[in-house]
Write a protein that holds these residues in place. Structure first.
Motif, PDB file in Angstrom:
ATOM      1  N   ASN A   2       0.453  -1.179   0.312  1.00 39.65           N
ATOM      2  CA  ASN A   2      -0.103  -0.011  -0.192  1.00 39.65           C
ATOM      3  C   ASN A   2       0.673   1.541  -0.023  1.00 39.65           C
ATOM      4  O   ASN A   2       1.078   2.295   1.000  1.00 39.65           O
ATOM      5  N   ASP A  10      -1.907  -2.104  -3.585  1.00 38.05           N
ATOM      6  CA  ASP A  10      -1.473  -2.109  -5.332  1.00 38.05           C
ATOM      7  C   ASP A  10      -0.548  -3.221  -5.459  1.00 38.05           C
ATOM      8  O   ASP A  10      -0.082  -4.357  -4.981  1.00 38.05           O
ATOM      9  N   LEU A  30       4.764  -0.413 -10.929  1.00 34.31           N
ATOM     10  CA  LEU A  30       3.308  -0.979 -10.558  1.00 34.31           C
ATOM     11  C   LEU A  30       2.581  -1.651 -11.801  1.00 34.31           C
ATOM     12  O   LEU A  30       3.541  -1.364 -13.344  1.00 34.31           O
ATOM     13  N   GLU A  33      -3.592  -0.591 -10.633  1.00 35.99           N
ATOM     14  CA  GLU A  33      -3.287  -0.726  -9.382  1.00 35.99           C
ATOM     15  C   GLU A  33      -5.170  -0.632  -8.846  1.00 35.99           C
ATOM     16  O   GLU A  33      -6.112  -0.911  -9.207  1.00 35.99           O
ATOM     17  N   ASN A  34      -4.825  -0.493  -7.521  1.00 38.16           N
ATOM     18  CA  ASN A  34      -6.434  -1.531  -6.994  1.00 38.16           C
ATOM     19  C   ASN A  34      -7.614   0.292  -7.381  1.00 38.16           C
ATOM     20  O   ASN A  34      -7.111   1.115  -6.361  1.00 38.16           O
TER      21      ASN A  34
END
Length: 84
Positions: A2, A10, A30, A33-34
């Motif tokens: 997080n 994420d 990344l 992405e949540n």
């Protein structure tokens, strides 16, 4: 992880062969992405992100989302009520 938001997790990729950066931290990329409702993530046998389980906070229903590749859009394939 997080890193972006303390409320959501994420998905990041970590290349173990890359050196640590000057801040003393590994380089993270990344992957996804949540959007805020994902409770868990699912990878395939090659550790590619392919699925997510989300929850609707208004009724507690869960939804399975999948994608065919890392560049593909997510699609909902199954939703079930809270009591199942």
């Amino acid at each position: 992880l997080n890193k972006r938001s303390p409320q959501t997790f994420d998905v990041y990729s970590l290349d173990l062969e890359k050196p640590i950066n000057e801040d003393g931290e590994p380089e993270l990329s990344l992957v996804a992405e949540n959007p805020g409702d994902v409770l868990s993530w699912i990878t395939d046998d090659d550790f590619k992100l392919r699925g997510a389980v989300s929850m609707n906070p208004s009724n507690g229903a869960s939804t399975l989302r999948v994608r065919d590749s890392e560049d593909a859009k997510w699609r909902d394939v199954l939703t079930w009520p809270q009591d199942e």
